[in-house]
Design a protein around this motif. Structure first.
Motif, mmCIF file in Angstrom:
data_model
loop_
_atom_site.group_PDB
_atom_site.id
_atom_site.type_symbol
_atom_site.label_atom_id
_atom_site.label_comp_id
_atom_site.label_asym_id
_atom_site.label_seq_id
_atom_site.Cartn_x
_atom_site.Cartn_y
_atom_site.Cartn_z
ATOM 1 N N TRP A 152 4.202 5.818 -5.217
ATOM 2 C CA TRP A 152 4.231 5.906 -6.681
ATOM 3 C C TRP A 152 3.197 6.931 -7.184
ATOM 4 O O TRP A 152 3.490 7.715 -8.094
ATOM 5 N N ALA A 153 2.016 6.953 -6.580
ATOM 6 C CA ALA A 153 0.986 7.912 -6.974
ATOM 7 C C ALA A 153 1.437 9.346 -6.701
ATOM 8 O O ALA A 153 1.229 10.245 -7.527
ATOM 9 N N VAL A 154 2.066 9.560 -5.535
ATOM 10 C CA VAL A 154 2.567 10.899 -5.208
ATOM 11 C C VAL A 154 3.671 11.308 -6.184
ATOM 12 O O VAL A 154 3.718 12.462 -6.641
ATOM 13 N N CYS A 187 2.432 1.793 -3.417
ATOM 14 C CA CYS A 187 1.456 2.343 -4.367
ATOM 15 C C CYS A 187 1.194 3.824 -4.106
ATOM 16 O O CYS A 187 1.109 4.632 -5.043
ATOM 17 N N LEU A 188 1.077 4.186 -2.821
ATOM 18 C CA LEU A 188 0.861 5.594 -2.479
ATOM 19 C C LEU A 188 2.063 6.446 -2.867
ATOM 20 O O LEU A 188 1.905 7.564 -3.393
ATOM 21 N N THR A 229 0.824 -1.216 0.000
ATOM 22 C CA THR A 229 0.000 0.000 0.000
ATOM 23 C C THR A 229 0.847 1.251 0.000
ATOM 24 O O THR A 229 0.599 2.203 -0.747
ATOM 25 N N TYR A 230 1.902 1.264 0.832
ATOM 26 C CA TYR A 230 2.785 2.421 0.893
ATOM 27 C C TYR A 230 3.531 2.619 -0.425
ATOM 28 O O TYR A 230 3.775 3.761 -0.851
ATOM 29 N N VAL A 252 4.133 10.288 -9.319
ATOM 30 C CA VAL A 252 3.548 10.577 -10.632
ATOM 31 C C VAL A 252 2.831 11.922 -10.627
ATOM 32 O O VAL A 252 2.881 12.679 -11.610
ATOM 33 N N ALA A 253 2.170 12.249 -9.514
ATOM 34 C CA ALA A 253 1.437 13.514 -9.429
ATOM 35 C C ALA A 253 2.357 14.715 -9.328
ATOM 36 O O ALA A 253 2.055 15.792 -9.871
#
Length: 285
Positions: free
Chosen positions: A28-30, A25-26, A22-23, A32-33
Motif C-alpha cells: 500500500w505504501a509503494v 502495508c508495504l 506487513t506485506y 501511494v508513493a
C-alpha cells in the motif's frame, strides 16, 4: 538466505499473519508513493491532459512537451544553474555543520544545551517569516539577482536537519578512537579529518543528499531573489508555463518529469549511505 533469517530473531518469530499484514502495508505504501509519479508520466504523454484526465491512457503518444522543453526552453541551462547553486551550498553547509556537530557531540562546554536548543528551534521557523530580514540582508550585501544570493540562503537553510543527522552519527563513535589519535599526536582538526570523518561518512553523505534534494526542489527563495530568466533554477522555470490566460499542461508535466529525474537518480546512487546511516552508525571493525 536461510542463515540470515536464522540470525535475525525478528524474522524467525514473525507469524504468518504478521508477515501478510506487513506485506500488505508495504504494498500500500509503494502504491501511494508511485501513483502520483505514474499519473504525471502518463499525463506528460497526452497532447491535452485535461481532455483525458486521470489515469486514462493517451490516444496517441505526444512528445511535444519534452521536445519543446529541451529545444525552446533550453532546460539544460537551468539544470546547470540548479546544479551549481545546490552543489556549492551543500558543500559549504555540510562542511560547517559536520565540524560544528563534532564539537557539540564529542566535547563538553558551557552553553552546550543552549546551542542544541537554538539549532533545533530553527526547524520550526517558516521561510515566510524570514522573508523581510533575509531579503533586506541580500540587498545590503549587493548580491540580489545573483546565484551567490541563493547559495548564501541555501547554505544557511535547513541546518537543523543536517545537524541532527550528523550529530547522532558522531555520538555512536567510540571515544577510544579519539584517544588513540591523541596518543599519536593528532589535534582536534586532524582527529576529525583522519578518524571521525571516514567513519561518519554515511551519516554526512545522507545529510548532504537530503540538503541537496531540498535545495534542488526549493522554489520560494529562487523566485524571490532571482529576476533574470537566465539565472533561474529548475523549480522556478515551471512558472513560465502558466500565464494570465492559459496553462501549457503538456509542457508543464513534461518539464516536471524531467525535473524529478536527477533527485531519483541521486537517491538510487547514494541509497547505501541511507541504509548505513539509519542502521545507527555502527563502527565496523
Amino acid at each position: 538466505m536461510n542463515r540470515k533469517m536464522k540470525s535475525n530473531p525478528q524474522v524467525r518469530t514473525m507469524s504468518r499473519g504478521t508477515k501478510i499484514f506487513t506485506y500488505i502495508c508495504l504494498a500500500w505504501a509503494v502504491l501511494v508513493a508511485l501513483m502520483p509519479l505514474v499519473w504525471l508520466f502518463i499525463s506528460s504523454l497526452k497532447k491535452d491532459p485535461l481532455a483525458r484526465p486521470g489515469f486514462q491512457l493517451p490516444e496517441s503518444i505526444c512528445l511535444d512537451g519534452y521536445i519543446s522543453t529541451f529545444r525552446d526552453l533550453h532546460v539544460m541551462r537551468y539544470f546547470g544553474n540548479s546544479m551549481i547553486i545546490a552543489g556549492v551550498s551543500v558543500v559549504i553547509s555540510i562542511l560547517m555543520i559536520s565540524m560544528s556537530a563534532y564539537v557539540v557531540a564529542r566535547m563538553e562546554f558551557k552553553g552546550k544545551k543552549l546551542v542544541n536548543l537554538m539549532l533545533y528551534s530553527t526547524m520550526f521557523i517558516p521561510a515566510t517569516a524570514l522573508t523581510y530580514p533575509v531579503y533586506n540582508l541580500v540587498n545590503k550585501m549587493h548580491i540580489y539577482n545573483t546565484r551567490g544570493a541563493l547559495i548564501f540562503i541555501y547554505a544557511c537553510s535547513g541546518l537543523a536537519v543536517s545537524f541532527f543527522v550528523i550529530k547522532n552519527y558522531y555520538a555512536n563513535i567510540p571515544h577510544e578512537l579519539e584517544e588513540a589519535a591523541r596518543i599519536d599526536g593528532c589535534g582536534y582538526a586532524m582527529t576529525w579529518w583522519k578518524v571521525i570523518f571516514p567513519i561518519a561518512r554515511p551519516g554526512i553523505m545522507t545529510a548532504g543528499v537530503l540538503a541537496f534534494l531540498n535545495n534542488w526542489n526549493e522554489y520560494y527563495w529562487a523566485s524571490l531573489v532571482i529576476v533574470d530568466r537566465e539565472k533561474l533554477t529548475v523549480p522556478a522555470l515551471l512558472s513560465t508555463f502558466t500565464t494570465s490566460f492559459r496553462t501549457n499542461y503538456n509542457g508543464l508535466f513534461s518539464a516536471m518529469v524531467i525535473i524529478i529525474l536527477p533527485p531519483v537518480i541521486l537517491y538510487c546512487v547514494f541509497s547505501k549511505f541511507f541504509v548505513e546511516a539509519l542502521s545507527g552508525g555502527a563502527v565496523k571493525g
